[in-house]
Design a protein around this motif. Structure first.
Motif, PDB file in Angstrom:
ATOM      1  N   ALA A   6      -2.152   0.468  12.314  1.00  0.00           N
ATOM      2  CA  ALA A   6      -2.813   0.021  12.300  1.00  0.00           C
ATOM      3  C   ALA A   6      -4.928   0.117  11.113  1.00  0.00           C
ATOM      4  CB  ALA A   6      -3.943  -0.965  13.556  1.00  0.00           C
ATOM      5  N   GLY A   9      -3.357   0.875   7.924  1.00  0.00           N
ATOM      6  CA  GLY A   9      -3.541  -0.528   7.712  1.00  0.00           C
ATOM      7  C   GLY A   9      -1.849   0.613   6.561  1.00  0.00           C
ATOM      8  N   ALA A  10      -0.749  -0.332   6.601  1.00  0.00           N
ATOM      9  CA  ALA A  10       0.741   0.137   5.905  1.00  0.00           C
ATOM     10  C   ALA A  10       0.560   0.229   4.319  1.00  0.00           C
ATOM     11  CB  ALA A  10       1.330  -1.004   6.450  1.00  0.00           C
ATOM     12  N   SER A  39       6.781  -2.002  -1.023  1.00  0.00           N
ATOM     13  CA  SER A  39       5.994  -2.839  -0.952  1.00  0.00           C
ATOM     14  C   SER A  39       6.944  -4.888   0.060  1.00  0.00           C
ATOM     15  CB  SER A  39       5.266  -3.364  -2.011  1.00  0.00           C
ATOM     16  OG  SER A  39       4.572  -2.303  -2.498  1.00  0.00           O
ATOM     17  N   ILE A  42       6.833  -3.808   3.439  1.00  0.00           N
ATOM     18  CA  ILE A  42       5.968  -4.424   4.086  1.00  0.00           C
ATOM     19  C   ILE A  42       5.897  -5.438   4.338  1.00  0.00           C
ATOM     20  CG2 ILE A  42       3.225  -4.024   4.195  1.00  0.00           C
ATOM     21  CD1 ILE A  42       3.564  -0.210   2.747  1.00  0.00           C
ATOM     22  N   ASP A  43       5.626  -6.197   3.237  1.00  0.00           N
ATOM     23  CA  ASP A  43       5.665  -7.519   3.238  1.00  0.00           C
ATOM     24  C   ASP A  43       6.581  -8.885   4.706  1.00  0.00           C
ATOM     25  OD1 ASP A  43       3.380  -7.619   1.386  1.00  0.00           O
ATOM     26  OD2 ASP A  43       4.716  -8.302  -0.606  1.00  0.00           O
ATOM     27  N   CYS A  45       7.202  -7.149   7.292  1.00  0.00           N
ATOM     28  CA  CYS A  45       6.977  -6.834   8.386  1.00  0.00           C
ATOM     29  C   CYS A  45       5.630  -7.696   9.099  1.00  0.00           C
ATOM     30  CB  CYS A  45       6.357  -5.218   8.398  1.00  0.00           C
ATOM     31  SG  CYS A  45       8.166  -3.938   8.389  1.00  0.00           S
ATOM     32  N   TYR A  46       4.737  -7.818   7.879  1.00  0.00           N
ATOM     33  CA  TYR A  46       3.487  -8.547   7.835  1.00  0.00           C
ATOM     34  C   TYR A  46       3.783  -9.786   8.700  1.00  0.00           C
ATOM     35  CZ  TYR A  46      -1.254 -10.736   6.756  1.00  0.00           C
ATOM     36  OH  TYR A  46      -2.187 -11.717   6.626  1.00  0.00           O
ATOM     37  N   ALA A  47       4.268 -10.675   7.893  1.00  0.00           N
ATOM     38  CA  ALA A  47       5.094 -12.352   7.528  1.00  0.00           C
ATOM     39  C   ALA A  47       5.832 -11.918   9.224  1.00  0.00           C
ATOM     40  CB  ALA A  47       6.033 -11.950   7.039  1.00  0.00           C
ATOM     41  N   LYS A  49       4.520 -10.425  11.395  1.00  0.00           N
ATOM     42  CA  LYS A  49       3.335  -9.305  12.963  1.00  0.00           C
ATOM     43  C   LYS A  49       3.757  -8.423  13.292  1.00  0.00           C
ATOM     44  CE  LYS A  49       0.393 -14.011  13.061  1.00  0.00           C
ATOM     45  NZ  LYS A  49       1.612 -14.502  12.366  1.00  0.00           N
ATOM     46  N   GLU A  51       3.904  -4.042  12.691  1.00  0.00           N
ATOM     47  CA  GLU A  51       3.382  -2.324  12.537  1.00  0.00           C
ATOM     48  C   GLU A  51       4.058  -1.833  12.658  1.00  0.00           C
ATOM     49  OE1 GLU A  51       0.132  -1.224  14.268  1.00  0.00           O
ATOM     50  OE2 GLU A  51      -0.576  -3.207  15.045  1.00  0.00           O
TER      51      GLU A  51
END
Length: 316
Positions: A6, A9-10, A39, A42-43, A45-47, A49, A51
């Protein structure tokens, strides 16, 4: 010490990873693929929430299912995506940006290789033994195409190998070809007497089109005397199948498949077929072992003490 992803940032980590790979002189194509594949992950994982340090094997399975459903990715494409993710997370682990790399042991189940399509020898004979056209120019083209088809089937050559064949590569006395295959590896393969006859007839036309023979002259040329292109070979092979009235999408690699399968079916010699095909790995040649289940059953009946139905019947 392990850093918190964190903190960076990924995407920052991804930028560092790409920079590191660039220093190692990896190609732009490879770098683009890395960036695109990672990418996407990562998107995902971001969706969720999620890490990177929290990613578990179950998340990778979910990601695979998500990509298959969303983009209809093939097994090959999925393997490439996972390779990119695995490389990235391994790099992050080695740099102490991750404590645990869930991608390290995650593998897709390997899909079995599709068996090559085949056509039977009667169909191949129908194509090769068809009558020559009446018009002189068409007949000359047919003699060239026939020699190409004969060699593709007689010796199991790749498209690039037959296109690159030169006069010096042919030993008419011993019926051998010197072939330069993948990775510039040279091998010697035999060709049949019928292929020899077709070559002799074609080379008479070759000399008309090209003039004097030279050792380095290409065997297969156009009417203008230029080296025939791979696309022209493919088109002419298809054309001759259609002219023979054969409803099959004939192409050079299919003739190579047929050569391998028919040779293996009759010889049972996997190593010899491997050598003639120019396969560096026997596993590659083993895709052709599917063709002879009848022989397998026969061997089983002859060899296994409890296999023969006739023996069983005698016991009653």
């Amino acid at each position: 010490m392990t850093f918190d992803t964190a903190q960076f940032g990924a995407m920052q980590l991804l930028a560092m990873f790409i920079k590191d790979r660039k220093i190692q002189n990896q190609s732009e194509h490879t770098l683009d693929a890395y960036f695109r594949d990672i990418s996407n992950f990562i998107d995902f994982c971001y969706a969720k929430k999620l890490e990177l340090k929290q990613v578990e094997t179950s998340d990778l399975r979910e990601y695979v299912a998500f990509r298959v459903e969303k983009d209809q990715l093939s097994s090959t494409s999925l393997q490439r995506h996972l390779t990119s993710i695995r490389q990235f997370m391994k790099w992050a682990e080695q740099g102490n940006y991750l404590a645990i790399n869930a991608a390290d042991d995650f593998q897709l189940k390997r899909q079995s290789r599709p068996l090559p399509g085949l056509i039977d020898i009667e169909t191949i004979n129908q194509i090769i033994d068809q009558a020559a056209p009446e018009k002189p120019k068409d007949k000359q083209l047919w003699l060239r195409d026939k020699a190409i088809i004969e060699l593709l089937y007689s010796s199991g050559l790749r498209l690039a190998e037959i296109q690159g064949l030169t006069i010096r590569d042919i030993d008419f006395t011993r019926l051998l070809l010197r072939i330069t295959g993948k990775g510039n590896k040279t091998r010697i393969v035999p060709f049949g007497s019928k292929a020899k006859d077709s070559l002799v007839e074609w080379l008479k036309i070759n000399r008309i089109w090209n003039g004097e023979f030279r050792p380095e002259s290409h065997v297969f040329i156009t009417q203008q005397g230029n080296v025939i292109t791979p696309r022209q070979i493919e088109n002419r092979v298809k054309f001759q199948a259609l002219r023979a009235g054969v409803n099959v999408d004939l192409h050079p690699h299919l003739l190579r498949h047929c050569f391998a399968s028919h040779m293996l079916s009759n010889s049972r010699d996997l190593r010899a077929v491997q050598e003639m095909l120019g396969h560096s790995n026997l596993t590659t040649t083993q895709i052709y072992t599917h063709v002879d289940f009848d022989h397998l059953a026969q061997v089983y009946d002859q060899a296994h003490p409890r296999a023969s139905s006739s023996k069983i019947k005698k016991s009653f």
